[in-house]
Design a protein around this motif. Sequence first.
Motif, PDB file in Angstrom:
ATOM      1  N   GLU A  45       0.929  -1.331  -0.216  1.00 43.67           N
ATOM      2  CA  GLU A  45      -0.065   0.005  -0.022  1.00 43.67           C
ATOM      3  C   GLU A  45       0.944   1.273   0.044  1.00 43.67           C
ATOM      4  O   GLU A  45       0.528   2.283  -0.665  1.00 43.67           O
ATOM      5  N   ALA A  46       2.156   1.442   0.731  1.00 44.44           N
ATOM      6  CA  ALA A  46       2.648   2.326   0.990  1.00 44.44           C
ATOM      7  C   ALA A  46       3.700   2.648  -0.627  1.00 44.44           C
ATOM      8  O   ALA A  46       3.483   3.936  -1.110  1.00 44.44           O
ATOM      9  N   GLU A  47       3.738   1.470  -1.365  1.00 48.91           N
ATOM     10  CA  GLU A  47       4.455   1.550  -2.717  1.00 48.91           C
ATOM     11  C   GLU A  47       3.303   2.308  -3.600  1.00 48.91           C
ATOM     12  O   GLU A  47       3.572   3.023  -4.749  1.00 48.91           O
ATOM     13  N   LEU A  48       2.077   1.670  -3.577  1.00 47.43           N
ATOM     14  CA  LEU A  48       1.093   2.068  -4.593  1.00 47.43           C
ATOM     15  C   LEU A  48       0.683   3.652  -4.052  1.00 47.43           C
ATOM     16  O   LEU A  48       0.372   4.565  -5.145  1.00 47.43           O
ATOM     17  N   ALA A  49       0.711   4.002  -2.840  1.00 48.63           N
ATOM     18  CA  ALA A  49       0.575   5.556  -2.340  1.00 48.63           C
ATOM     19  C   ALA A  49       1.397   6.332  -3.269  1.00 48.63           C
ATOM     20  O   ALA A  49       1.181   7.499  -3.494  1.00 48.63           O
ATOM     21  N   ALA A  50       2.793   5.820  -3.285  1.00 45.91           N
ATOM     22  CA  ALA A  50       3.814   6.657  -3.808  1.00 45.91           C
ATOM     23  C   ALA A  50       3.653   6.701  -5.161  1.00 45.91           C
ATOM     24  O   ALA A  50       4.294   7.785  -5.684  1.00 45.91           O
TER      25      ALA A  50
END
Length: 191
Positions: free
Chosen positions: A165-170
């Motif tokens: 999710e952090a990678e997707l948000a970035a």
Amino acid sequence: MSEPTTRILKRETHSSRAPLSVIAAIVVSLLAVYGLLETMLRALGQPPWLIDPPDAVRRISELPAGTTPVLLGVAGVLLLLLGLILLANGVLPGRRARHVITDNRVAVVVDDEVIAAALARRARLAAGVTREQVMVVVSARTVQVNVRPTSGIWLDESQIQAAVEAELAAMALDPAPTVKVNLANTGVIGV
């Protein structure tokens, strides 16, 4: 974003309906030209090329007579499927496997396979497994992360989900898909 940029992004993320429309128009045009040819031959008193138009109309009006029910059923199902395909093509949004990265300066379109590769790498690093143990499928609204753990090693599903999710948000994708992580019940032999 400006209107031309928005139109370009929509064109790159949605498929065109032109090919099927052109095929349907060609088929209808050919049938119309054939009907005109047969009608013209009839008006000139020449023998029909394939079938006489009044004979064709009569056969269609008397259709159930002399035709097997199985043949009528198959023809009906084929016409229904063709109609459903044409209707679905006209009504449903034709979406390509791409996402837009929101940016005010440039228009960026990324293929879903590229997004899946980046998310698979991030999930693999968070789980501490090999490349073959992670598979990611990206669709318009969801990201499915499938992880097969190494036998005997416990994995934290919430840690993997948070990393993805952090990678997707970035990435700042538009539309932003939701993440679902599946850990397999069986593991693989350690490498």
